[in-house]
Write a protein that holds these residues in place. Sequence first.
Motif, mmCIF file in Angstrom:
data_model
loop_
_atom_site.group_PDB
_atom_site.id
_atom_site.type_symbol
_atom_site.label_atom_id
_atom_site.label_comp_id
_atom_site.label_asym_id
_atom_site.label_seq_id
_atom_site.Cartn_x
_atom_site.Cartn_y
_atom_site.Cartn_z
ATOM 1 N N VAL A 1 -10.133 8.402 -9.942
ATOM 2 C CA VAL A 1 -8.820 8.629 -9.341
ATOM 3 C C VAL A 1 -8.149 9.815 -10.028
ATOM 4 O O VAL A 1 -8.119 9.877 -11.253
ATOM 5 N N PRO A 2 -7.615 10.791 -9.258
ATOM 6 C CA PRO A 2 -6.906 11.914 -9.879
ATOM 7 C C PRO A 2 -5.809 11.415 -10.819
ATOM 8 O O PRO A 2 -5.111 10.433 -10.521
ATOM 9 N N ALA A 3 -5.650 12.098 -11.943
ATOM 10 C CA ALA A 3 -4.700 11.657 -12.979
ATOM 11 C C ALA A 3 -3.287 11.539 -12.434
ATOM 12 O O ALA A 3 -2.543 10.619 -12.799
ATOM 13 N N THR B 1 0.825 -1.207 0.000
ATOM 14 C CA THR B 1 0.000 0.000 0.000
ATOM 15 C C THR B 1 0.861 1.260 0.000
ATOM 16 O O THR B 1 1.980 1.266 0.507
ATOM 17 N N ARG B 2 0.286 2.303 -0.570
ATOM 18 C CA ARG B 2 0.925 3.616 -0.518
ATOM 19 C C ARG B 2 -0.156 4.669 -0.310
ATOM 20 O O ARG B 2 -1.178 4.675 -1.013
ATOM 21 N N ASN B 3 0.081 5.562 0.659
ATOM 22 C CA ASN B 3 -0.899 6.595 0.994
ATOM 23 C C ASN B 3 -0.592 7.902 0.280
ATOM 24 O O ASN B 3 0.565 8.334 0.218
ATOM 25 N N PHE B 4 -1.625 8.536 -0.247
ATOM 26 C CA PHE B 4 -1.553 9.879 -0.808
ATOM 27 C C PHE B 4 -2.424 10.770 0.079
ATOM 28 O O PHE B 4 -3.632 10.917 -0.157
ATOM 29 N N LEU B 5 -1.811 11.296 1.137
ATOM 30 C CA LEU B 5 -2.571 11.978 2.179
ATOM 31 C C LEU B 5 -3.324 13.186 1.650
ATOM 32 O O LEU B 5 -4.438 13.469 2.094
ATOM 33 N N HIS B 6 -2.726 13.926 0.718
ATOM 34 C CA HIS B 6 -3.390 15.128 0.193
ATOM 35 C C HIS B 6 -4.721 14.787 -0.469
ATOM 36 O O HIS B 6 -5.689 15.533 -0.354
ATOM 37 N N TYR B 7 -4.762 13.634 -1.148
ATOM 38 C CA TYR B 7 -5.978 13.231 -1.864
ATOM 39 C C TYR B 7 -6.843 12.282 -1.036
ATOM 40 O O TYR B 7 -7.909 11.870 -1.502
ATOM 41 N N LYS B 8 -6.346 11.911 0.179
ATOM 42 C CA LYS B 8 -7.060 10.956 1.047
ATOM 43 C C LYS B 8 -7.325 9.638 0.305
ATOM 44 O O LYS B 8 -8.413 9.060 0.373
ATOM 45 N N ILE B 9 -6.305 9.177 -0.407
ATOM 46 C CA ILE B 9 -6.406 7.949 -1.210
ATOM 47 C C ILE B 9 -5.306 6.985 -0.791
ATOM 48 O O ILE B 9 -4.172 7.393 -0.525
ATOM 49 N N GLU B 10 -5.648 5.707 -0.727
ATOM 50 C CA GLU B 10 -4.660 4.658 -0.503
ATOM 51 C C GLU B 10 -4.636 3.754 -1.725
ATOM 52 O O GLU B 10 -5.665 3.215 -2.144
ATOM 53 N N ALA B 11 -3.434 3.613 -2.321
ATOM 54 C CA ALA B 11 -3.263 2.711 -3.465
ATOM 55 C C ALA B 11 -2.863 1.336 -2.959
ATOM 56 O O ALA B 11 -2.089 1.214 -2.008
ATOM 57 N N GLN C 1 -5.581 -1.386 -7.038
ATOM 58 C CA GLN C 1 -6.829 -0.742 -6.638
ATOM 59 C C GLN C 1 -6.541 0.567 -5.911
ATOM 60 O O GLN C 1 -5.430 0.797 -5.419
ATOM 61 N N PHE C 2 -7.572 1.409 -5.830
ATOM 62 C CA PHE C 2 -7.479 2.669 -5.101
ATOM 63 C C PHE C 2 -8.677 2.768 -4.158
ATOM 64 O O PHE C 2 -9.806 2.445 -4.537
ATOM 65 N N ARG C 3 -8.401 3.198 -2.916
ATOM 66 C CA ARG C 3 -9.474 3.319 -1.928
ATOM 67 C C ARG C 3 -9.461 4.710 -1.295
ATOM 68 O O ARG C 3 -8.403 5.270 -1.039
ATOM 69 N N ARG C 4 -10.651 5.220 -1.047
ATOM 70 C CA ARG C 4 -10.821 6.464 -0.292
ATOM 71 C C ARG C 4 -11.774 6.172 0.853
ATOM 72 O O ARG C 4 -12.886 5.701 0.627
ATOM 73 N N TYR C 5 -11.281 6.405 2.079
ATOM 74 C CA TYR C 5 -12.039 6.073 3.292
ATOM 75 C C TYR C 5 -12.435 4.597 3.309
ATOM 76 O O TYR C 5 -13.511 4.220 3.774
ATOM 77 N N GLY C 6 -11.546 3.738 2.765
ATOM 78 C CA GLY C 6 -11.782 2.301 2.792
ATOM 79 C C GLY C 6 -12.667 1.771 1.690
ATOM 80 O O GLY C 6 -12.866 0.566 1.576
#
Length: 620
Positions: A487-489, A440-450, A474-479
């Motif tokens: 998903v942002p480009a 997993t990798r977190n993108f905190l600014h976008y509140k997304i976990e890849a 996959q991509f998850r936001r708030y689970g």
Amino acid sequence: MKYFRLNTEDEWGMRLADFFSDLQDFDEGRHWQSLFALMAEASHLVKPSQVFLSQAATLIERIGTDSYQKKLEEWLEAILFIEPQVVFYEGEEGDSFEKVFLTLPPNEHILKGLIHSALCIEEETLYHLIKEIALKAYAFYKGFAQPSVKIGNAAVATLAQSQQAAALLIHIRDHVKKRKTQIYIDSQIQKAAEAQGKSKDDFEDQLIPDFGFDEGLRKAEFGEYWIVAQLQDKGKIKMQWYKPYGSKQKTLPATVKKQYAWKWQGFKDKCKEAEKTLQAQRNRLEAAFYNPRVFAFDYFVNDFTMHAIFGFFAKKLIWQFERTNGLRETGIWQHLHFVDAYGKKLEHLAGADVQLWHPTESLPLEREAWQEYLREKEITQPFPQAFRSTYEIENEEWGQTACQRLSGLRLQQNRFRALARVRDWKYKRFANAAGFREATRNFLHYKIEAECWFDVSIPRGGLGQVSLEIIHIQFRRYGVAMLLNEVPAVVFSEVLRDVHFFARVAALESEIPEADFLSEGKPSPYSRAKYLKNSYLIDSPIGEQIEINADRLTWKGEWHIAEISLEDATLEAPPQLRELLIAQLEDTDIKQKAKKQLQNKADDEVLYQILIYLLCLEAM
């Protein structure tokens, strides 16, 4: 009176015990004992409380501030010169494990208290000693664990509470290797910034020293000789000696070694520290791709781009300017102003918001224009930007929650795990059990976990390498799983770029097809490296001078070193070598030889350019 205990089985504890046994004055001894008892009582604190500091300040005043400071410096300095101790313990099931200590318990509690008490004195010398103790506490000792993370954390928390010492936190963070420790130090920098009412980025900007560099250069004289240290595009520092009459000196002058050894050592240490900071700031700027930072135009132009360290990089990058009317333009610094990809000056930028440009935010035509501009101006960027590999959602992925482009590709687990840490992915290694596992990798600014999911395969009998077969991304936001088209480009592109990187470097040898689908139909750096090793370097007269890694070819000549990117054929070489290569390029026979050498890979323009450079090096 409350009491404390010292462990005299180590050298540092013996020093403290000897000090107390030598005390003659009863009242002074009572104040020292009260202070150490206070430290032992507050041993559970990571950072000193106001109650502790208030009581400690009163006792230090009774002891005498000067006397206490002198002993404190002596004891902190002693820690730096004493070897950490490795203690082996027996587990409940008969297994053994080891722990490393700077000083044995309960002396550790006293050391924490002494570090905290430095805030009662506010002396720069003490803060520098605490910085060195933190580095020693966090450094892995002879292959064992870190000597004392608790001591390191206490030192960092202490420095974070002093405006005078906050800059030392940057130095510690840039020198430690463990990612978890870096995150903790970042959290302390964040708290220090909030205490001053500033954002973490703005606060960090003001803490970065210039290390004596101006316009990318730092000069120093050593008698009749002098040296020039020059910042390099990739975060390195190059040094060049000069003789009394201005000609270059290849090695360290004997006169400097004999007469100016202390000054030369100080210069080297400063440049080494600057290089660490330079690389950290380079990484910090690249992180702005997925954690965007918006600058006010005035601050960006007058302060950020003018800084000797991160300003050096900022002037080589492309920035996006959003005007108050919503109009967006991209530009790069050139001759005291910004220009677009066609060299036209950007006007009326005052009041605009500025942030780092990502190539997914522009159409292909603008990306190609920026690539051509950088080639024409021979600008080497600190990290790929205009030439950055980008990935977009394909038509068949629209409305789907999983991307299966690399499905079925197998990776070596150990190699993948090492690469994942570099790219801020989290993955826990499977040792003895097969099954499904995600990185997993977190993108905190976008509140997304890849998430990148794998099917883990364990070799029969437990022998051999554990392999990971990619299932999907996959991509998850708030689970909750997101549709790929939501998903942002930037996030989608950066995740796919990471996974393709893992596939190029960590894939099992048998898993990489000749067609090389890893770059969406385009040849990858891996395939080019494989071709050069198997088809060209075997018979090349300069084959022994060339090293090839995942994405870069390095030629080491007798006097010069050149690096060629396997991704875009970007050449990094000294000016003299570059001029010689350009002169060789006029030879049409070299281009014909390159085409003949390519054979069935003639459509790979990057490989064609790399071969031309190599043939030019042969002809020199």
